[in-house]
Design an enzyme around this catalytic site. Structure first.
Site, PDB file in Angstrom:
ATOM      1  CE  LYS A 191     -58.584 -45.224 -29.026  1.00  0.00           C
ATOM      2  NZ  LYS A 191     -57.114 -45.168 -28.894  1.00  0.00           N
ATOM      3  CG  ASP A 247     -51.484 -48.382 -30.027  1.00  0.00           C
ATOM      4  OD1 ASP A 247     -51.372 -47.411 -29.261  1.00  0.00           O
ATOM      5  OD2 ASP A 247     -51.140 -49.541 -29.729  1.00  0.00           O
ATOM      6  CD  GLU A 255     -55.776 -48.266 -28.661  1.00  0.00           C
ATOM      7  OE1 GLU A 255     -55.959 -47.625 -27.602  1.00  0.00           O
ATOM      8  OE2 GLU A 255     -54.984 -47.911 -29.546  1.00  0.00           O
TER       9      GLU A 255
END
Length: 328
Positions: free
Chosen positions: A44, A46, A185
């Protein structure tokens, strides 16, 4: 005498019109990674969600909210022109990596934006993770595995400003554990057999190490240190209104706090955007958005243990947290 061929010439289908804009597919927040071979996993990232439209004679970089930010990401636009395509739409995330290879939103938002930074705009990289259109063909109806098959040869192995977001062949639980241990994250899970669907849906799922969302800055409380900020006052969307969801007093250095206060003092207002009475509060126009990491929500609808991670301009406010999602 030669016989005439009975073979019919192939039927050439007209090209699909290229969309001027595609609303992005948004991942649904879940507590655990899904199981089974139908799911692919990625880091994921950021950063800023962007769509890169490669068209004859031009490249456009479009934000999640539909704004043209090509001039803010010139290196991505320039590198996209070098891809071996006539027309295409890439879906991806613009990031700046720290010295450990992790995406750092604070570094990214200072690169093209208003807060000064040593980071050069050229350090920004787009990690492409989907291909929505290619050379006259709309790919959104294809399953994710097929879109991925077409994307990889275009951007895999590149070291420029446009790169491939790698799929990770691993068990979802183990991948999440490793991602969190390395300070990432979280992770994204994507169903291999489903088409691209705009809006939030469970074809894509996000599993985070901590929660992170965007909130409108509606004011601040001064710090005891001269010229700095003690707490940011934050609001979320509820229908067409903004609702106060608490204050955030950590996550910045002294220098960043002073710079942030300088920005906010430029937009001080006597007409608060939320209904709130707080001693020493300085209210501002709802023009800036804070990226905030937090653990969960309190029973009275406030952020628990929030920490400031970066700032956005309200111009692109598609990411502002909507309280309706808590009721879903």
């Amino acid at each position: 005498m030669a016989r005439a061929s009975s073979k019919k010439p192939p039927v050439l289908l007209p090209p699909d019109p290229m969309p001027a804009r595609v609303d992005p597919c948004l991942a649904m927040l879940v507590d655990k990674p899904p199981k089974g071979p139908d799911w692919a996993f990625e880091v994921k990232w950021d950063g800023y969600r962007l769509a890169v439209h490669i068209e004859p004679g031009r490249v456009r970089v479009i934000t999640r909210g539909g704004y043209d930010w090509t001039t803010r990401f010139p290196t991505i636009a320039d590198d996209a022109r070098r891809l071996a395509v006539k027309t295409a739409i890439l879906d991806g995330e613009a990031v700046v990596l720290d010295d450990k290879g992790r995406s750092d939103f604070g570094m990214l938002q200072r690169a093209p934006g208003r807060l000064p930074s040593a980071v050069e705009a050229g350090a920004i990289v787009l990690y492409a993770f989907d291909l929505l259109y290619l050379d006259g063909r709309d790919l959104r109806r294809l399953p994710q595995r097929e879109r991925r098959r077409l994307l990889e040869p275009l951007v895999a192995g590149r070291e420029g400003a446009v790169r491939l977001s790698e799929e990770v062949q691993a068990d979802g639980d183990e991948f999440l554990r490793v991602a969190c241990a390395h300070g990432l994250e979280g992770i994204i899970a994507k169903h291999r057999e489903r088409p691209y669907r705009s809006g939030r849906n469970d074809s894509w799922r996000k599993i985070t190490c901590t929660r992170r969302d965007s909130f409108v800055i509606v004011g601040f409380e001064p710090s005891v240190m001269p010229g700095a900020i003690g707490r940011l006052l934050l609001a979320a969307r509820k229908g067409d209104e903004l609702v106060y969801v608490g204050g955030c007093g950590t996550g910045w250095s002294r220098q960043e706090s002073v710079k942030l206060r300088g920005l906010l003092e430029e937009i001080v207002t006597n007409s608060p955007a939320v209904s709130l009475r707080r001693k020493n509060a300085v209210f501002t126009e709802p023009a800036l958005i804070a990226e905030v990491e937090y653990r969960t929500w309190t029973d009275d609808g406030k952020l628990r243990h929030p920490s400031f991670k970066g700032i956005r301009e309200r111009e692109d406010d598609a990411t502002v947290f909507d309280l309706a999602s808590l009721e879903a």
